[in-house]
Design a protein around this motif. Structure first.
Motif, PDB file in Angstrom:
ATOM      1  N   THR A  63       0.853  -1.185   0.000  1.00  0.00           N
ATOM      2  CA  THR A  63       0.000   0.000   0.000  1.00  0.00           C
ATOM      3  C   THR A  63       0.889   1.235   0.000  1.00  0.00           C
ATOM      4  O   THR A  63       2.018   1.210   0.504  1.00  0.00           O
ATOM      5  CB  THR A  63      -0.929   0.021   1.224  1.00  0.00           C
ATOM      6  OG1 THR A  63      -0.138  -0.073   2.417  1.00  0.00           O
ATOM      7  CG2 THR A  63      -1.905  -1.146   1.178  1.00  0.00           C
ATOM      8  N   HIS A  64       0.391   2.315  -0.564  1.00  0.00           N
ATOM      9  CA  HIS A  64       1.210   3.502  -0.776  1.00  0.00           C
ATOM     10  C   HIS A  64       0.474   4.744  -0.284  1.00  0.00           C
ATOM     11  O   HIS A  64      -0.753   4.806  -0.305  1.00  0.00           O
ATOM     12  CB  HIS A  64       1.548   3.645  -2.263  1.00  0.00           C
ATOM     13  CG  HIS A  64       2.170   2.417  -2.852  1.00  0.00           C
ATOM     14  ND1 HIS A  64       3.499   2.110  -2.725  1.00  0.00           N
ATOM     15  CD2 HIS A  64       1.621   1.383  -3.545  1.00  0.00           C
ATOM     16  CE1 HIS A  64       3.756   0.959  -3.329  1.00  0.00           C
ATOM     17  NE2 HIS A  64       2.632   0.496  -3.833  1.00  0.00           N
ATOM     18  N   GLU A  67      -2.492   0.615  -4.329  1.00  0.00           N
ATOM     19  CA  GLU A  67      -1.934  -0.711  -4.059  1.00  0.00           C
ATOM     20  C   GLU A  67      -1.089  -1.166  -5.238  1.00  0.00           C
ATOM     21  O   GLU A  67      -1.307  -0.751  -6.378  1.00  0.00           O
ATOM     22  CB  GLU A  67      -3.047  -1.751  -3.859  1.00  0.00           C
ATOM     23  CG  GLU A  67      -3.920  -1.529  -2.657  1.00  0.00           C
ATOM     24  CD  GLU A  67      -5.072  -2.523  -2.599  1.00  0.00           C
ATOM     25  OE1 GLU A  67      -5.677  -2.628  -1.524  1.00  0.00           O
ATOM     26  OE2 GLU A  67      -5.367  -3.182  -3.614  1.00  0.00           O
ATOM     27  N   SER A  68      -0.146  -2.040  -4.935  1.00  0.00           N
ATOM     28  CA  SER A  68       0.590  -2.724  -5.996  1.00  0.00           C
ATOM     29  C   SER A  68       1.018  -4.086  -5.479  1.00  0.00           C
ATOM     30  O   SER A  68       1.195  -4.282  -4.276  1.00  0.00           O
ATOM     31  CB  SER A  68       1.822  -1.917  -6.432  1.00  0.00           C
ATOM     32  OG  SER A  68       2.777  -1.845  -5.387  1.00  0.00           O
ATOM     33  N   ILE A  90      -1.009  -2.720 -10.508  1.00  0.00           N
ATOM     34  CA  ILE A  90      -0.913  -1.432  -9.821  1.00  0.00           C
ATOM     35  C   ILE A  90      -2.270  -0.749  -9.895  1.00  0.00           C
ATOM     36  O   ILE A  90      -2.880  -0.691 -10.968  1.00  0.00           O
ATOM     37  CB  ILE A  90       0.153  -0.534 -10.480  1.00  0.00           C
ATOM     38  CG1 ILE A  90       1.523  -1.222 -10.472  1.00  0.00           C
ATOM     39  CG2 ILE A  90       0.230   0.824  -9.777  1.00  0.00           C
ATOM     40  CD1 ILE A  90       2.512  -0.607 -11.445  1.00  0.00           C
ATOM     41  N   VAL A  91      -2.738  -0.242  -8.760  1.00  0.00           N
ATOM     42  CA  VAL A  91      -4.026   0.456  -8.720  1.00  0.00           C
ATOM     43  C   VAL A  91      -3.814   1.886  -8.230  1.00  0.00           C
ATOM     44  O   VAL A  91      -3.188   2.116  -7.186  1.00  0.00           O
ATOM     45  CB  VAL A  91      -5.036  -0.265  -7.807  1.00  0.00           C
ATOM     46  CG1 VAL A  91      -6.336   0.540  -7.718  1.00  0.00           C
ATOM     47  CG2 VAL A  91      -5.326  -1.666  -8.333  1.00  0.00           C
ATOM     48  N   HIS A 106       8.332  -3.067  -5.251  1.00  0.00           N
ATOM     49  CA  HIS A 106       9.063  -4.092  -4.508  1.00  0.00           C
ATOM     50  C   HIS A 106       8.667  -5.467  -5.032  1.00  0.00           C
ATOM     51  O   HIS A 106       7.482  -5.768  -5.178  1.00  0.00           O
ATOM     52  CB  HIS A 106       8.770  -3.989  -3.015  1.00  0.00           C
ATOM     53  CG  HIS A 106       9.226  -2.695  -2.410  1.00  0.00           C
ATOM     54  ND1 HIS A 106      10.558  -2.379  -2.237  1.00  0.00           N
ATOM     55  CD2 HIS A 106       8.528  -1.613  -1.973  1.00  0.00           C
ATOM     56  CE1 HIS A 106      10.663  -1.176  -1.702  1.00  0.00           C
ATOM     57  NE2 HIS A 106       9.443  -0.691  -1.542  1.00  0.00           N
ATOM     58  N   ASP A 107       9.661  -6.280  -5.318  1.00  0.00           N
ATOM     59  CA  ASP A 107       9.435  -7.609  -5.876  1.00  0.00           C
ATOM     60  C   ASP A 107       9.008  -8.567  -4.769  1.00  0.00           C
ATOM     61  O   ASP A 107       9.745  -8.788  -3.808  1.00  0.00           O
ATOM     62  CB  ASP A 107      10.731  -8.097  -6.540  1.00  0.00           C
ATOM     63  CG  ASP A 107      10.596  -9.465  -7.183  1.00  0.00           C
ATOM     64  OD1 ASP A 107       9.466  -9.988  -7.250  1.00  0.00           O
ATOM     65  OD2 ASP A 107      11.628 -10.011  -7.618  1.00  0.00           O
ATOM     66  N   ARG A 108       7.813  -9.155  -4.897  1.00  0.00           N
ATOM     67  CA  ARG A 108       7.288 -10.092  -3.903  1.00  0.00           C
ATOM     68  C   ARG A 108       7.359 -11.541  -4.384  1.00  0.00           C
ATOM     69  O   ARG A 108       6.658 -12.403  -3.854  1.00  0.00           O
ATOM     70  CB  ARG A 108       5.836  -9.730  -3.574  1.00  0.00           C
ATOM     71  CG  ARG A 108       5.655  -8.332  -2.983  1.00  0.00           C
ATOM     72  CD  ARG A 108       6.377  -8.173  -1.671  1.00  0.00           C
ATOM     73  NE  ARG A 108       6.194  -6.848  -1.089  1.00  0.00           N
ATOM     74  CZ  ARG A 108       6.793  -6.450   0.026  1.00  0.00           C
ATOM     75  NH1 ARG A 108       7.605  -7.275   0.668  1.00  0.00           N
ATOM     76  NH2 ARG A 108       6.591  -5.223   0.496  1.00  0.00           N
TER      77      ARG A 108
END
Length: 270
Positions: A46-47, A62-63, A72-73, A161-163
């Motif tokens: 969340t951003h 969000e992403s 990405i939203v 960020h890579d999840r």
């Protein structure tokens, strides 16, 4: 730039994980607005980045990124919290990331008409970890009349960020007249990315074929996935598997993924 993305046509969201594959029904965030709700709580970033222009607040909501793919939203709402008219939409949406990306865009009004939410489904040329992603928009307009409801331009950005769980592999596949070597598998909540390069002298073209990929879960389910996109990357190409065989979008509960199979060859995940 040689890139290809296919549209996701299914309206039923499937979750792979726990004891069964289930149809989702519970709404848990902005990503789920586009897929009918989700039942597992996979990690979404969340951003808090908000910019204001012409009385409109633009926010990266969000992403969730996995290797070289991401959802990405972003949202747009009036600073005075009044509603948008029916048919309001965002014009001239664009996304920029270092080295480039291909993407699809969906947008919709929320049920209370206080926000327009926009989703980018992207495949990037390079890994998204630590990359600055910028979203731009032209204006808010009426689809019915063409009237400009709020003038832009609008711009906001965030750090991705890579999840994903990344596993290096060395697997050569020959199918029809194509030969490829597969080097990396990315497993993330948004699907499985398989990256490789052509070794048949046709490296400037994306492969036409794709292997059969199956997920093996900790409770011994074996579930087949299908490709949602084929795209160019900095080393060659990537297949993204985020659908079931009939085109429904799939999300993965990573805690239940044991191994994957590529053309019946078991790939043990790191």
């Amino acid at each position: 730039m040689n890139m290809r993305k296919s549209m996701i046509t299914g309206v039923v969201l499937l979750i792979i994980g726990t004891s069964t594959t289930v149809v989702a029904s519970q709404n848990t965030g902005y990503v789920s607005e586009f897929f009918g709700g989700i039942t597992n709580s996979f990690v979404k970033d969340t951003h808090d980045q908000v910019v204001v222009e012409s009385g409109i607040k633009m926010k990266i909501e969000e992403s969730v990124s996995g290797g070289k793919s991401s959802l990405i939203v972003a949202s747009f709402e009036k600073e005075d919290e009044t509603i948008f008219p029916e048919g309001a939409s965002i014009s001239n949406l664009e996304l920029d990331v270092k080295h480039g990306a291909s993407y699809m865009i969906q947008q919709q009004l929320t049920e209370d008409r206080k926000k327009i939410i926009v989703m980018f489904d992207i495949d990037a040329l390079s890994n998204l970890e630590g990359k600055s992603v910028t979203i731009r928009a032209g204006a808010i307009v009426s689809d019915e009349t063409g009237e400009i409801l709020a003038s832009g331009p609008f711009k906001n950005k965030f750090i991705a960020h890579d999840r994903s769980n990344k596993t290096d592999i060395d697997l050569t596949l020959k199918q029809q007249n194509e030969e490829v070597i597969l080097e990396t598998v990315y497993v993330s909540p948004i699907g499985i990315g398989i990256e490789g390069k052509r070794i048949d002298g046709k490296s400037s073209y994306l492969p036409e074929i794709s292997p059969i990929v199956k997920v093996m879960t900790t409770d011994n389910q074996i579930i087949e996935l299908s490709t949602s996109s084929t795209s160019t990357t900095d080393i060659g190409f990537k297949w993204q598997y985020s659908q079931d065989p009939i085109g429904n979008r799939i999300f993965l509960d990573m805690s239940t993924i044991k191994n994957i199979m590529i053309n019946n060859q078991i790939i043990k995940l790191d």
